[in-house]
Design a protein around this motif. Structure first.
Motif, short mmCIF file in Angstrom:
data_model
loop_
_atom_site.label_atom_id
_atom_site.label_comp_id
_atom_site.label_asym_id
_atom_site.label_seq_id
_atom_site.Cartn_x
_atom_site.Cartn_y
_atom_site.Cartn_z
N ALA A 1 0.44 6.04 -7.23
CA ALA A 1 -0.88 6.43 -7.71
C ALA A 1 -1.46 7.61 -6.94
O ALA A 1 -2.48 8.18 -7.34
CB ALA A 1 -1.84 5.24 -7.63
N GLY A 2 -0.83 7.98 -5.83
CA GLY A 2 -1.31 9.10 -5.01
C GLY A 2 -2.45 8.69 -4.08
O GLY A 2 -2.84 9.45 -3.21
N THR A 3 -2.96 7.48 -4.26
CA THR A 3 -4.04 6.99 -3.40
C THR A 3 -3.91 5.47 -3.33
O THR A 3 -3.16 4.88 -4.11
CB THR A 3 -5.42 7.35 -3.98
N SER A 4 -4.57 4.87 -2.39
CA SER A 4 -4.54 3.41 -2.34
C SER A 4 -5.90 2.83 -2.62
O SER A 4 -6.14 1.65 -2.45
CB SER A 4 -4.02 2.94 -0.97
N ILE A 5 -6.84 3.68 -3.05
CA ILE A 5 -8.19 3.22 -3.32
C ILE A 5 -8.56 3.54 -4.76
O ILE A 5 -8.16 4.57 -5.29
CB ILE A 5 -9.20 3.92 -2.37
N GLY A 6 -9.30 2.65 -5.39
CA GLY A 6 -9.81 2.93 -6.73
C GLY A 6 -9.08 2.15 -7.81
O GLY A 6 -8.11 1.44 -7.56
N ALA B 1 -5.32 2.91 -8.44
CA ALA B 1 -4.47 2.34 -7.39
C ALA B 1 -4.36 0.83 -7.54
O ALA B 1 -3.31 0.24 -7.26
CB ALA B 1 -5.03 2.70 -6.02
N ILE C 1 0.81 -1.22 0.00
CA ILE C 1 0.00 0.00 0.00
C ILE C 1 0.85 1.29 0.00
O ILE C 1 0.57 2.20 -0.77
CB ILE C 1 -1.04 -0.03 1.15
N THR D 1 2.02 1.78 -3.44
CA THR D 1 0.89 2.14 -4.29
C THR D 1 0.56 3.62 -4.14
O THR D 1 0.36 4.33 -5.11
CB THR D 1 -0.33 1.29 -3.91
N ARG D 2 0.53 4.08 -2.86
CA ARG D 2 0.20 5.47 -2.59
C ARG D 2 1.23 6.39 -3.23
O ARG D 2 0.91 7.43 -3.79
CB ARG D 2 0.14 5.69 -1.07
#
Lengths: 368, 221
Positions: free
Chosen positions: B83-88, B91, B76, B79-80
């Motif tokens: 992608a700047g986020t870990s949701i969606g 990500a 995670i 990933t963050r």
């Protein structure tokens, strides 16, 4: 002034006549593989001295494991010698690095037992591959490939894939590919061993043609003695990593010195005693026996009218038991198994007549 | 089914396709050179580098032996970062790519190792450089097997993509869990499963056909 003597130069009085450099020269070449963990190193080749004269066809014959594959791979650096020197057209290549070898390899074509054609490329693109590798411009490649395919008789198969070709056709593509960069030397690694006898003959004829018309030196390795007989000017016999005999094919075949050579050439030169007679031949003579002789014809004597001479001059009946007349490296050679009366004085007269005809006769035994 | 649900199914299908396509694309870009290197760098091979080969081999095995769902959670932070986020959906592409790259590399290694060594020897005898051997011999000759391998990888990725729903990744798997299972809508579940089956079928038969066309070892009528 004394000019430095090149290897291969012959001094004739005060004059030095330089012989042309052999296309390939091995000088005391050895190849030893390091042993696997805890085992002794393995010597694949030792003390190899061999000259392949420019423009000739030299065949190296030996059983599998004799070291012939290693020997041929030393010439284009696929294997590296661990001792001695290898010279190609007088240039020492032993110490070349990988980049140097890559340049060298573009001067040396190679064909293989299993053809090694790319299944993903058409016949045309297979022949084009060495040219692509050498960076030849596209237009020049097309012209060259067309010419090579015409030379090997496959102009109409240009767009086919190797899987659509017969073994002989595949080897023709291999030959065209090997010739693409105009090499001076062609290496043939058991090139006909996967082919049937008839196809073998046609491939050998093509190699002979390439050798004569393009002046390419050919070094081939094989375990098939007919290949040597058919096209090789010179032959070297290899056993246990050493060359046990070498020379002109005709003289090696007709007068083998080493037992291994003798075993190899027997198949093409000797006439074996027919099986139905084998049990009947005795070492010592009995009354009324016939003498069994093996008469060997070589060179110009191969066409001597021996049978008629024996019956007309000596006045004996000659019974032919077996025989063959053949050509070795383009020279006629024959061998005949006959029986003649063994009583004196006829038998002596027969042997005398054969001797005067310049034929070699050897007594095999007696038969009733 | 309401139009809203149908819209959701279409959107989820597109999300799944995006995730799988991007992950497979990047996975191939990274996995191809990695696979070729793994296939050519053992002792005595074209790019002999036994230490690097062994190290990469361990890395590949480590990634492949981590269960995908754990990999998703474990990376995670990475990933963050990417992608700047870990949701969606965006990500979710990160763990999918991380999982597919070593998988694809191993498949390509296997395909390249299947190429007849005689062809490599022939190319060497022509004076080819190692890079030329890879580009003109190894990859073209291995291509039918590579295509079959990539087909297998895409099919596996479709399966993996269903799991990223667990971390809010979107896509068909997510839809199936949230609507089909948690809201107990069996028709949604059935549709999701049907769409997945159709997707896998399409990918597999496309891959098989392409591989067969590329394979010139077989005689064509």
């Amino acid at each position: 002034m004394n000019a430095p003597v090149k290897p291969g130069a012959v001094s004739a009085g005060a004059l030095l006549i330089p012989l042309p450099d052999p296309a390939i020269r091995f000088e005391q070449v050895g190849k030893t593989y390091p042993g696997r963990r805890g085992q002794q190193p393995v010597a694949a080749l030792a003390g190899i001295d061999l000259d392949v004269p420019a423009g000739s066809i030299l065949g190296v014959i030996g059983r599998s494991g004799a070291g012939k594959s290693t020997l041929i791979r030393l010439v284009n650096g696929l294997e590296r010698a661990t001792s001695g020197r290898i010279l190609i057209e007088g240039e020492d290549v032993t110490g070349l690095n990988e980049a140097g070898w890559r340049r060298q390899r573009r001067q040396i074509g190679m064909i293989f037992q299993h053809f090694n054609l790319l299944s993903s490329r058409t016949v045309f693109d297979n022949v084009a591959l060495p040219l692509e590798i050498a960076g030849t411009p596209r237009a020049a490649i097309a012209a060259k490939v067309e010419r090579l395919l015409a030379l090997v008789g496959l102009a109409d198969k240009s767009a086919r894939y190797p899987s659509e070709l017969s073994g002989g056709q595949k080897q023709r593509v291999g030959i065209a590919r090997a010739l693409a960069t105009d090499p001076k030397v062609l290496l043939c690694d058991e090139a006909t061993s996967a082919l049937d006898p008839e196809t073998t003959r046609s491939i050998l004829a093509l190699l002979r043609q390439v050798n004569r018309e393009l002046g390419i030196t050919i070094l081939l390795i094989t375990h098939e003695i007919p290949v040597i007989k058919e096209i090789c000017d010179r032959v070297a016999v290899i056993e246990g990593g050493r060359i046990v005999e070498q020379g002109e094919t005709f003289s090696v075949f007709t007068d083998p010195q080493h037992p291994t050579t003798a075993r190899f050439v027997e198949a093409v030169t000797g006439v074996e005693v027919p099986a139905h007679l084998e049990g009947q031949i005795r070492a010592e003579a009995r009354d009324g026996d016939s003498l069994v002789l093996r008469i060997t014809f070589t060179g110009e004597n191969a066409t001597a009218p021996v049978i008629s001479r024996l019956s007309s001059v000596v006045g004996v009946d000659v019974n032919i038991l077996a025989g063959r007349i053949d050509a070795i490296a383009g020279q006629p050679f024959g061998s005949l198994l006959v029986s003649v009366p063994s009583r004196l004085p006829e038998s002596d007269a027969v042997l005398g007549a054969l001797k005067s005809l310049g034929l070699k006769a050897e007594v095999i035994g007696h038969v009733s | 089914m309401s139009p809203e649900i149908i819209r959701l199914i279409v959107q989820s299908t597109l999300d799944t396709l995006t995730m799988v396509a991007v992950a497979a694309g990047i996975g191939t870009l990274l996995g191809l050179p990695l696979g070729v290197f793994l296939a050519t760098s053992k002792r005595g091979e074209l790019f002999a580098a036994p230490a690097a080969n062994a190290l990469l081999g361990v890395l590949v095995n480590a990634t492949r032996s981590t269960p995908f769902i754990i990999l998703v959670v474990a990376i995670i932070p990475f990933t963050r970062l990417l992608a700047g986020t870990s949701i969606g959906t965006a990500a979710a592409i990160v763990p999918l790519t991380v999982a597919s790259t070593p998988f694809i590399a191993r498949l390509i290694e296997g395909a390249v190792r299947e190429v007849d060594q005689g062809l490599v020897e022939a190319a060497r005898a022509m004076g080819a450089t190692p890079v030329q051997i890879v580009r003109k011999v190894l990859v073209p000759e291995a291509l039918p097997a590579i295509v079959l391998g990539l087909t297998l990888a895409v099919v596996s990725l479709i399966g993996f993509s269903a799991m990223v729903g667990a971390v809010g990744g979107g896509g068909l798997g997510d839809l199936g869990i949230r609507y089909g299972y948690q809201r107990f809508m069996p028709d949604v579940m059935a549709t999701v499963v049907a769409v997945l089956i159709v997707l896998v079928q399409l990918v597999q038969s496309f891959g098989d056909r392409l591989a067969r066309r590329l394979n010139k070892r077989l005689r064509h009528a």
